[in-house]
Design an enzyme around this catalytic site. Structure first.
Site, PDB file in Angstrom:
ATOM      1  N   ARG A 150     -91.881 -49.778  69.506  1.00  0.00           N
ATOM      2  CA  ARG A 150     -92.769 -50.474  70.600  1.00  0.00           C
ATOM      3  C   ARG A 150     -93.261 -49.461  71.379  1.00  0.00           C
ATOM      4  O   ARG A 150     -92.891 -48.413  71.039  1.00  0.00           O
ATOM      5  CB  ARG A 150     -91.551 -51.347  71.429  1.00  0.00           C
ATOM      6  CG  ARG A 150     -90.480 -50.652  72.068  1.00  0.00           C
ATOM      7  CD  ARG A 150     -89.711 -51.564  72.840  1.00  0.00           C
ATOM      8  NE  ARG A 150     -88.960 -50.599  73.963  1.00  0.00           N
ATOM      9  CZ  ARG A 150     -87.885 -51.262  74.479  1.00  0.00           C
ATOM     10  NH1 ARG A 150     -87.450 -52.494  74.440  1.00  0.00           N
ATOM     11  NH2 ARG A 150     -87.650 -50.637  75.579  1.00  0.00           N
ATOM     12  N   ASP A 185     -86.904 -45.713  64.379  1.00  0.00           N
ATOM     13  CA  ASP A 185     -86.369 -46.359  65.606  1.00  0.00           C
ATOM     14  C   ASP A 185     -84.928 -46.834  65.297  1.00  0.00           C
ATOM     15  O   ASP A 185     -84.396 -47.037  64.257  1.00  0.00           O
ATOM     16  CB  ASP A 185     -87.271 -47.472  66.204  1.00  0.00           C
ATOM     17  CG  ASP A 185     -87.304 -47.602  67.585  1.00  0.00           C
ATOM     18  OD1 ASP A 185     -86.115 -47.905  68.006  1.00  0.00           O
ATOM     19  OD2 ASP A 185     -88.458 -47.434  68.365  1.00  0.00           O
ATOM     20  N   ASP A 233     -81.962 -43.060  64.340  1.00  0.00           N
ATOM     21  CA  ASP A 233     -81.182 -42.670  65.395  1.00  0.00           C
ATOM     22  C   ASP A 233     -81.487 -41.216  65.734  1.00  0.00           C
ATOM     23  O   ASP A 233     -81.020 -40.242  65.032  1.00  0.00           O
ATOM     24  CB  ASP A 233     -79.639 -42.865  65.481  1.00  0.00           C
ATOM     25  CG  ASP A 233     -78.933 -42.452  66.843  1.00  0.00           C
ATOM     26  OD1 ASP A 233     -79.688 -41.823  67.601  1.00  0.00           O
ATOM     27  OD2 ASP A 233     -77.817 -42.984  66.842  1.00  0.00           O
ATOM     28  N   VAL A 234     -82.241 -40.768  66.875  1.00  0.00           N
ATOM     29  CA  VAL A 234     -82.815 -39.362  66.768  1.00  0.00           C
ATOM     30  C   VAL A 234     -81.794 -38.536  67.145  1.00  0.00           C
ATOM     31  O   VAL A 234     -81.853 -37.146  66.892  1.00  0.00           O
ATOM     32  CB  VAL A 234     -83.861 -39.143  67.797  1.00  0.00           C
ATOM     33  CG1 VAL A 234     -84.895 -39.962  67.306  1.00  0.00           C
ATOM     34  CG2 VAL A 234     -83.515 -39.831  69.186  1.00  0.00           C
ATOM     35  N   ASN A 277     -91.149 -39.058  70.191  1.00  0.00           N
ATOM     36  CA  ASN A 277     -91.645 -39.859  71.068  1.00  0.00           C
ATOM     37  C   ASN A 277     -90.053 -40.735  71.816  1.00  0.00           C
ATOM     38  O   ASN A 277     -90.277 -41.356  73.004  1.00  0.00           O
ATOM     39  CB  ASN A 277     -92.408 -40.922  70.851  1.00  0.00           C
ATOM     40  CG  ASN A 277     -92.928 -42.121  71.516  1.00  0.00           C
ATOM     41  OD1 ASN A 277     -93.608 -42.077  72.531  1.00  0.00           O
ATOM     42  ND2 ASN A 277     -92.152 -43.105  71.176  1.00  0.00           N
ATOM     43  N   TYR A 282     -82.622 -37.950  83.625  1.00  0.00           N
ATOM     44  CA  TYR A 282     -83.969 -37.970  82.963  1.00  0.00           C
ATOM     45  C   TYR A 282     -84.734 -36.517  82.993  1.00  0.00           C
ATOM     46  O   TYR A 282     -85.405 -36.089  82.127  1.00  0.00           O
ATOM     47  CB  TYR A 282     -84.846 -39.144  83.415  1.00  0.00           C
ATOM     48  CG  TYR A 282     -85.947 -39.731  82.706  1.00  0.00           C
ATOM     49  CD1 TYR A 282     -85.919 -40.075  81.312  1.00  0.00           C
ATOM     50  CD2 TYR A 282     -87.120 -39.325  83.284  1.00  0.00           C
ATOM     51  CE1 TYR A 282     -87.235 -40.329  80.650  1.00  0.00           C
ATOM     52  CE2 TYR A 282     -88.655 -39.507  82.811  1.00  0.00           C
ATOM     53  CZ  TYR A 282     -88.409 -40.052  81.348  1.00  0.00           C
ATOM     54  OH  TYR A 282     -89.751 -40.407  80.851  1.00  0.00           O
ATOM     55  N   LYS A 320     -86.230 -33.908  80.242  1.00  0.00           N
ATOM     56  CA  LYS A 320     -87.745 -33.933  80.037  1.00  0.00           C
ATOM     57  C   LYS A 320     -88.071 -32.437  80.492  1.00  0.00           C
ATOM     58  O   LYS A 320     -89.085 -31.813  79.779  1.00  0.00           O
ATOM     59  CB  LYS A 320     -88.401 -35.011  81.115  1.00  0.00           C
ATOM     60  CG  LYS A 320     -88.410 -36.381  80.505  1.00  0.00           C
ATOM     61  CD  LYS A 320     -88.755 -36.482  78.992  1.00  0.00           C
ATOM     62  CE  LYS A 320     -88.583 -37.952  78.470  1.00  0.00           C
ATOM     63  NZ  LYS A 320     -89.114 -38.096  77.280  1.00  0.00           N
ATOM     64  N   THR A 344     -95.282 -50.084  80.021  1.00  0.00           N
ATOM     65  CA  THR A 344     -94.399 -50.519  78.752  1.00  0.00           C
ATOM     66  C   THR A 344     -93.069 -51.018  79.308  1.00  0.00           C
ATOM     67  O   THR A 344     -92.833 -50.984  80.599  1.00  0.00           O
ATOM     68  CB  THR A 344     -93.979 -49.138  77.765  1.00  0.00           C
ATOM     69  OG1 THR A 344     -92.978 -48.414  78.517  1.00  0.00           O
ATOM     70  CG2 THR A 344     -95.300 -48.277  77.410  1.00  0.00           C
TER      71      THR A 344
HETATM   72  N1  LIG Z   1     -93.738 -45.485  80.071  1.00  0.00           N
HETATM   73  C1  LIG Z   1     -93.660 -44.665  80.592  1.00  0.00           C
HETATM   74  O1  LIG Z   1     -93.939 -44.746  82.102  1.00  0.00           O
HETATM   75  C2  LIG Z   1     -93.360 -43.154  80.461  1.00  0.00           C
HETATM   76  C3  LIG Z   1     -93.646 -42.057  81.460  1.00  0.00           C
HETATM   77  C4  LIG Z   1     -93.455 -40.795  80.898  1.00  0.00           C
HETATM   78  C5  LIG Z   1     -92.999 -40.630  79.806  1.00  0.00           C
HETATM   79  N2  LIG Z   1     -92.556 -41.548  78.966  1.00  0.00           N
HETATM   80  C6  LIG Z   1     -91.757 -41.328  77.930  1.00  0.00           C
HETATM   81  O2  LIG Z   1     -92.714 -41.835  76.466  1.00  0.00           O
HETATM   82  C7  LIG Z   1     -91.720 -42.023  75.360  1.00  0.00           C
HETATM   83  C8  LIG Z   1     -91.902 -43.614  75.124  1.00  0.00           C
HETATM   84  O3  LIG Z   1     -91.264 -44.348  76.066  1.00  0.00           O
HETATM   85  P1  LIG Z   1     -92.088 -45.850  76.199  1.00  0.00           P
HETATM   86  O4  LIG Z   1     -92.559 -46.131  77.640  1.00  0.00           O
HETATM   87  O5  LIG Z   1     -92.798 -46.199  75.047  1.00  0.00           O
HETATM   88  O6  LIG Z   1     -90.727 -46.635  76.440  1.00  0.00           O
HETATM   89  P2  LIG Z   1     -89.955 -47.796  75.442  1.00  0.00           P
HETATM   90  O7  LIG Z   1     -88.658 -47.878  76.084  1.00  0.00           O
HETATM   91  O8  LIG Z   1     -90.951 -48.889  75.217  1.00  0.00           O
HETATM   92  O9  LIG Z   1     -89.953 -47.174  74.021  1.00  0.00           O
HETATM   93  C9  LIG Z   1     -88.722 -46.111  73.628  1.00  0.00           C
HETATM   94  C10 LIG Z   1     -88.491 -46.137  72.036  1.00  0.00           C
HETATM   95  O10 LIG Z   1     -87.577 -45.145  71.834  1.00  0.00           O
HETATM   96  C11 LIG Z   1     -86.329 -45.868  71.332  1.00  0.00           C
HETATM   97  N3  LIG Z   1     -85.224 -45.475  71.102  1.00  0.00           N
HETATM   98  C12 LIG Z   1     -84.272 -45.022  72.314  1.00  0.00           C
HETATM   99  N4  LIG Z   1     -83.235 -44.354  71.645  1.00  0.00           N
HETATM  100  C13 LIG Z   1     -83.438 -44.093  70.486  1.00  0.00           C
HETATM  101  C14 LIG Z   1     -82.551 -43.206  69.580  1.00  0.00           C
HETATM  102  N5  LIG Z   1     -81.416 -42.847  69.673  1.00  0.00           N
HETATM  103  N6  LIG Z   1     -83.223 -42.981  68.230  1.00  0.00           N
HETATM  104  C15 LIG Z   1     -84.514 -43.519  68.023  1.00  0.00           C
HETATM  105  N7  LIG Z   1     -85.173 -44.255  68.680  1.00  0.00           N
HETATM  106  C16 LIG Z   1     -84.754 -44.594  70.051  1.00  0.00           C
HETATM  107  C17 LIG Z   1     -86.377 -47.229  71.696  1.00  0.00           C
HETATM  108  O11 LIG Z   1     -85.800 -48.285  70.745  1.00  0.00           O
HETATM  109  C18 LIG Z   1     -87.766 -47.666  71.867  1.00  0.00           C
HETATM  110  O12 LIG Z   1     -88.453 -48.361  70.784  1.00  0.00           O
HETATM  111  C19 LIG Z   1     -90.100 -41.737  76.028  1.00  0.00           C
HETATM  112  O13 LIG Z   1     -89.746 -40.458  75.686  1.00  0.00           O
HETATM  113  C20 LIG Z   1     -90.351 -41.734  77.467  1.00  0.00           C
HETATM  114  O14 LIG Z   1     -89.508 -40.976  78.213  1.00  0.00           O
HETATM  115  C21 LIG Z   1     -92.800 -42.850  79.225  1.00  0.00           C
END
Ligand SMILES: NC(=O)c1ccc[n+]([C@@H]2O[C@H](COP(=O)([O-])OP(=O)(O)OC[C@H]3O[C@@H](n4cnc5c(N)ncnc54)[C@H](O)[C@@H]3O)[C@@H](O)[C@H]2O)c1
Length: 243
Positions: free
Chosen positions: A16, A37, A60-61, A86, A151, A155, A186
């Site tokens: 997602r 995922d 699971d990462v 990601n 967090y 990061k 998201t």
């Molecule tokens: N949305 C934002 O505003 C934003 C801003 C900066 C950085 N990010 C980064 O972008 C990336 C994606 O975030 P997003 O916004 O799509 O969030 P999201 O929560 O929609 O997606 C994150 C995905 O990671 C998966 N995940 C979590 N733990 C996991 C694990 N142990 N193994 C495998 N998968 C796992 C979740 O199931 C999910 O599908 C993340 O690293 C997030 O920190 C997002």
């Protein structure tokens, strides 16, 4: 965009959000994509929607054996050219309210997960002859940010590991870059109330959230040959939030 057909890419956390948008774009560009995922149902549904060029695997990462299976699955589909680290979690809390387990959860998923992904993919990239890694960091790793200590730590580590890995892997023709999104629309933002998110948007110079598709365009560029002389770079896409 450079030539993406006949190339296989692995995206963690691709069921997602940002990862799903990356999978959609890469498949549209002619690539084959493996998404890994924990969200099996959503991941399978996305793979079915995108057709034979997209495969879902449970990943699971934090588990190195699951990384090995995911990389092997990707290699079975063709030449593995790229990895997007990601997957991530975000639970913003002030320093004094962050329990040890919550701190460690962020470090394990965001930091250890990225380390394992990079480590496990190198041999496959060597077999391919080249490769590109994109690590998802955040604007919180470009400037100070309060009330999200775990967090932020994870990061900044991703930003630092990107540079170290880029230096080590350049002679192997493997590039490593980090992407630093600002607030993107998201499910991750649901951790805050709608009002709080609206207030935060007003602090972004461009006064809007970014879209997953916008970040996907940057990721696809960094995975493609159009960025072939870029490595160790940190690229913000944040409406000016890190200014
Ligand atoms: N949305 C934002 O505003 C934003 C801003 C900066 C950085 N990010 C980064 O972008 C990336 C994606 O975030 P997003 O916004 O799509 O969030 P999201 O929560 O929609 O997606 C994150 C995905 O990671 C998966 N995940 C979590 N733990 C996991 C694990 N142990 N193994 C495998 N998968 C796992 C979740 O199931 C999910 O599908 C993340 O690293 C997030 O920190 C997002």
């Amino acid at each position: 965009m450079g030539r993406m057909t006949d190339r296989v890419f692995l995206i963690s956390g691709g069921a997602r959000g940002l990862g799903a948008a990356q999978a959609r774009l890469l498949v549209a560009q002619g690539a084959t994509v493996v998404i890994g995922d924990l969200l099996d149902e959503q991941g399978q549904a996305l793979a079915s929607e995108l057709g034979p060029s997209c495969v879902y695997v449970h990943l699971d990462v934090t588990d190195e054996m699951q990384w090995r299976s995911a990389v092997a699955r990707a290699e079975s589909l063709g030449k593995l050219h790229g990895l997007v680290n990601n997957a991530g979690v975000y639970k913003p809390l002030p320093l004094v309210d962050t329990e040890t387990a919550e701190y460690e959860r962020h470090i394990r998923i965001n930091q250890l997960g990225t380390f394992l992904g990079m480590r496990e993919v190198v041999a496959a990239f060597e077999r391919t002859g080249s490769g590109a890694i994109v690590n998802m960091s955040s604007t919180v790793a470009l400037r100070s940010a309060g009330n999200a200590i775990a967090y932020t730590a994870s990061k900044w580590a991703v930003r630092g590991m990107t540079k170290g890995a880029a230096l080590e892997l350049a002679p192997k023709n493997i590039r490593v870059n980090s992407v630093h999104p600002g607030p993107i629309d998201t499910d991750m933002l649901n951790v805050r109330s709608r009002e709080e998110n609206l207030r935060r948007v007003q602090q972004v110079p461009m006064k809007r959230l970014g879209t997953p598709e916008e970040i996907a365009g940057l990721v696809a560029f960094l995975l493609s040959d159009d960025s072939v002389y870029m490595t160790g770079s940190e690229v913000a896409m944040d409406g000016g939030a890190a200014l």
